[in-house]
Enzyme design. Structure first.
Site, PDB file in Angstrom:
ATOM      1  N   HIS A 133     -24.140  12.191  -6.876  1.00  0.00           N
ATOM      2  CA  HIS A 133     -23.242  10.965  -6.641  1.00  0.00           C
ATOM      3  C   HIS A 133     -23.379  10.610  -5.306  1.00  0.00           C
ATOM      4  CE1 HIS A 133     -20.755  11.194 -10.270  1.00  0.00           C
ATOM      5  NE2 HIS A 133     -21.118  12.668 -10.349  1.00  0.00           N
ATOM      6  N   SER A 145       8.111  -9.572  -3.231  1.00  0.00           N
ATOM      7  CA  SER A 145       8.770  -8.237  -2.724  1.00  0.00           C
ATOM      8  C   SER A 145       8.899  -8.128  -1.308  1.00  0.00           C
ATOM      9  CB  SER A 145       8.023  -7.120  -3.365  1.00  0.00           C
ATOM     10  OG  SER A 145       6.864  -6.829  -2.706  1.00  0.00           O
ATOM     11  N   GLY A 146       8.118  -8.980  -0.537  1.00  0.00           N
ATOM     12  CA  GLY A 146       8.078  -8.533   1.053  1.00  0.00           C
ATOM     13  C   GLY A 146       6.999  -7.607   1.549  1.00  0.00           C
ATOM     14  N   GLY A 147       6.309  -6.895   0.233  1.00  0.00           N
ATOM     15  CA  GLY A 147       5.229  -6.171   0.547  1.00  0.00           C
ATOM     16  C   GLY A 147       4.041  -6.895   0.979  1.00  0.00           C
ATOM     17  N   VAL A 148       3.012  -6.107   1.290  1.00  0.00           N
ATOM     18  CA  VAL A 148       1.610  -6.679   1.664  1.00  0.00           C
ATOM     19  C   VAL A 148       1.005  -7.580   0.227  1.00  0.00           C
ATOM     20  CG1 VAL A 148      -0.593  -6.214   2.207  1.00  0.00           C
ATOM     21  CG2 VAL A 148       1.236  -4.834   3.066  1.00  0.00           C
ATOM     22  N   ASP A 149       1.147  -7.049  -0.842  1.00  0.00           N
ATOM     23  CA  ASP A 149       0.386  -7.628  -1.874  1.00  0.00           C
ATOM     24  C   ASP A 149       1.128  -8.908  -2.224  1.00  0.00           C
ATOM     25  OD1 ASP A 149      -0.746  -5.102  -1.725  1.00  0.00           O
ATOM     26  OD2 ASP A 149       0.275  -4.306  -3.580  1.00  0.00           O
ATOM     27  N   SER A 150       2.281  -8.820  -2.478  1.00  0.00           N
ATOM     28  CA  SER A 150       2.861 -10.001  -2.927  1.00  0.00           C
ATOM     29  C   SER A 150       3.067 -11.064  -1.915  1.00  0.00           C
ATOM     30  CB  SER A 150       4.289  -9.778  -3.523  1.00  0.00           C
ATOM     31  OG  SER A 150       5.197  -9.511  -2.202  1.00  0.00           O
ATOM     32  N   SER A 151       2.998 -10.963  -0.556  1.00  0.00           N
ATOM     33  CA  SER A 151       2.976 -11.809   0.542  1.00  0.00           C
ATOM     34  C   SER A 151       1.690 -12.594   0.563  1.00  0.00           C
ATOM     35  CB  SER A 151       3.571 -11.055   1.876  1.00  0.00           C
ATOM     36  OG  SER A 151       4.595 -10.361   1.768  1.00  0.00           O
ATOM     37  N   GLU A 196     -22.198   7.715  -4.044  1.00  0.00           N
ATOM     38  CA  GLU A 196     -21.223   6.999  -3.906  1.00  0.00           C
ATOM     39  C   GLU A 196     -20.228   7.834  -2.887  1.00  0.00           C
ATOM     40  OE1 GLU A 196     -20.197   8.186  -7.997  1.00  0.00           O
ATOM     41  OE2 GLU A 196     -21.883   8.097  -6.831  1.00  0.00           O
ATOM     42  N   CYS A 218     -25.903   9.957 -12.366  1.00  0.00           N
ATOM     43  CA  CYS A 218     -25.477  11.494 -13.192  1.00  0.00           C
ATOM     44  C   CYS A 218     -25.604  10.986 -14.546  1.00  0.00           C
ATOM     45  CB  CYS A 218     -23.986  11.560 -12.586  1.00  0.00           C
ATOM     46  SG  CYS A 218     -23.516  13.159 -12.912  1.00  0.00           S
ATOM     47  N   TYR A 219     -24.204  10.854 -15.207  1.00  0.00           N
ATOM     48  CA  TYR A 219     -24.460  10.617 -16.614  1.00  0.00           C
ATOM     49  C   TYR A 219     -25.398   9.347 -16.871  1.00  0.00           C
ATOM     50  CZ  TYR A 219     -22.785   9.262 -21.379  1.00  0.00           C
ATOM     51  OH  TYR A 219     -22.955   8.833 -22.670  1.00  0.00           O
ATOM     52  N   LYS A 236      -6.805  -2.440  -1.563  1.00  0.00           N
ATOM     53  CA  LYS A 236      -6.069  -2.840  -0.694  1.00  0.00           C
ATOM     54  C   LYS A 236      -6.411  -3.222   0.990  1.00  0.00           C
ATOM     55  CE  LYS A 236      -1.393  -2.446   0.077  1.00  0.00           C
ATOM     56  NZ  LYS A 236      -0.216  -2.739  -0.966  1.00  0.00           N
ATOM     57  N   GLY A 246     -20.049  10.148 -15.726  1.00  0.00           N
ATOM     58  CA  GLY A 246     -19.001  10.382 -16.712  1.00  0.00           C
ATOM     59  C   GLY A 246     -18.776  11.753 -17.324  1.00  0.00           C
TER      60      GLY A 246
END
Length: 514
Positions: free
Chosen positions: A170, A224-230, A172, A82-83, A370, A55
């Site tokens: 870091h 919507s037809g997109g990946v997420d809503s589908s 990560e 780190c922090y 995603k 942070g």
């Protein structure tokens, strides 16, 4: 919920989400939460390990995020990054020195190959990524050295009597060469987790949760037809079947052929109840003259809810729940609910919803990135052309026409965007790119076409590579592909006489322009 889980406490680092990504790549579930979580809450959540993120604060600053010192005495393994390492030092009685800035690559020498360095031979020198302003000069009593650099005597340490670890670098980020090994050691060897978090297990848990929440109520989904809503619709449909009705709203802000594609896929191939509502006039009327992108997003979010409520009333009026394909990055970027990191922008399906809407939300993908959503979609049997589709924002083309939106500009952008994607697919590059789209700028430039002067819009092209949308790099198109795209857009789209390519990374830019 999976008992093998790690709690990440967010102290505001822009890398915090990468910690979550790395842990989930090990097939272990984790969540990011703010430092205000109480010890009682943590005990109830029952993590097998805790990560304290980096942070921007100094442990000596005023009103900085901190932790209850008893957090380090709960019997739960802790890793401070780190922090997080500086905070452990401060809470346990060590000394942190202010003002020694260090950014970029460094090399640590491992002093003891145990704990998070298990499998590292003593004396191994490995590359890490530093990004800090303070550092530890005296560890707390009862802590021992694990790694150092030439200029940093305490680059990593561990408590002698408890599984408490700290690293100044870091681990990560990709620049830390063996960071994945360190994270794997902490998750599996120190915390004792098992790699049980998979798309299949996630689906099982969410189906049980949805059925318990919904009961016999009716549910609608904003599709919507997109990946997420589908994927969200498919998951909820598997859980409750005919209780779900999907509503596809034609906002007038869609890509070419979007409405027809959704009707074909969901009605014919998936057997999901689908209602199509043409609300393009309503959306465009409400957006008339609006230039501010945040105002656009809120107008679109509020209008969606109005349309859903009207559609629900026409369908019988008894729908109690609304399904949305909200993802983890949407939440992180819209609201600082997980920690003190800054709000980047409001997503219409997170911060843009009406406070008085009558629906309770079901967001089965809210804690997924995603690529994890795509994995769930494949597990559910969705076709690859749907699962592998580039992201498309809920506000649609409204945030890709910069400035006020009208029908003419939307149609100009729609044509340019169609050509852009056609050429990307034709070149065999679509699957190499995370997201590609055209933007219509509120800028006009002088040109010459057919020996005549033109004064028309500038079109910007954007294409990025990314893993989860949290960070992104611009895609290095072959020059001949860019040349074909530019030539076609200028020749075929009336209203555009200049094409530019955006070579900004995220950060400092965002992927979308608004």
């Amino acid at each position: 919920m999976d008992a093998n889980r790690i709690l990440i406490i967010d102290y505001g680092s822009q890398f915090t989400q990468l910690i979550a990504r790395r842990i989930r790549e090990e097939r272990v579930y984790c969540e990011i939460h703010p430092p205000t979580r109480s010890l009682e809450w943590i005990r109830e959540w029952a993590p097998k390990g805790i990560v304290l993120s980096g942070g921007p604060s100094s442990v000596y600053g005023e009103d900085v995020p901190t932790a209850d010192p008893q957090l380090l005495h709960m019997g739960i393994p802790v890793l401070g990054v780190c922090y997080g390492m500086q905070l452990i030092t401060h809470l346990e009685g060590g000394v942190v020195e202010r003002g020694r800035r260090e950014y970029g690559r460094a090399h640590v020498t491992v002093e003891e190959g145990t704990g998070i360095f298990d499998g590292f031979p003593a004396g191994e020198r490995t590359q890490v990524w530093m990004s800090h302003g303070d550092h530890v000069v005296q560890p707390p009593p009862g802590y021992r050295l694990l790694a150092s650099t030439e200029g940093l005597p305490w680059a990593a340490f561990a408590a002698n009597d408890r599984p408490i670890y700290g690293v100044q670098f870091h681990l990560e980020v990709a620049h830390t060469t063996r960071g994945a090994d360190m994270i794997g050691n902490f998750v599996f060897r120190v915390c004792g987790c098992e790699p049980t978090w998979t798309a299949g297990s996630y689906i099982e848990n969410e189906i049980a949760k949805i059925r318990s929440t919904v009961g016999d109520a009716q549910v609608i989904c904003g599709l919507s037809g997109g990946v997420d809503s589908s994927v969200a619709a498919s998951l909820v449909h598997r859980a409750i079947g005919e209780q779900l009705t999907c509503i596809f709203v034609d906002t007038g802000l869609l890509r070419a052929g979007e409405r027809e594609s959704v009707e074909r896929t969901f009605r014919a191939h998936m057997g999901i109840k689908l209602e199509v509502v043409d609300a393009s006039d309503l959306f465009l009327d409400r957006l008339a003259g609006v230039e501010d992108p945040e105002a656009k997003r809120k107008i679109i979010g509020h209008t969606f809810i109005d349309v859903f409520e009207d559609a629900s009333a026409r369908l019988g009026g008894d729908a109690q729940f609304l399904v949305q394909g909200t993802l983890y990055p949407d939440v992180i970027e819209s609201l600082s609910v997980k920690g003190p990191s800054a709000t980047i922008k409001t997503h219409h399906n997170v911060g843009g919803l009406k406070e008085d809407m009558k629906f309770a939300l079901i967001e089965p993908l809210r804690e997924l990135f995603k690529d994890e959503v795509r994995q769930v979609g494949r597990e559910l049997g969705l076709p690859e052309e749907m699962v592998g589709r580039h992201p498309f924002p809920g506000p649609g083309l409204a945030i890709r026409v910069l400035g006020a939106v009208d029908r003419r500009e939307l149609e100009v952008l729609r044509q340019a965007d169609t050509i852009y994607l056609e050429e990307i697919r034709s070149a065999g590059l679509y699957d190499d790119i995370w997201q590609a789209f055209a933007v219509l700028l509120p800028v006009r430039s002088v040109g010459v076409m057919g020996d005549e002067r033109t004064y028309e819009n500038v079109c910007a092209l954007r294409a990025v590579t990314s893993r989860d949308g949290m960070t992104a790099d611009w895609y290095p198109f072959p020059h001949d592909v860019l040349a074909r795209i530019s030539t076609r857009i200028i020749n075929e789209v009336a209203g555009i006489n200049r094409v530019c390519y955006d070579i900004s990374s995220k950060p400092p830019a965002t992927i979308e322009w608004e």
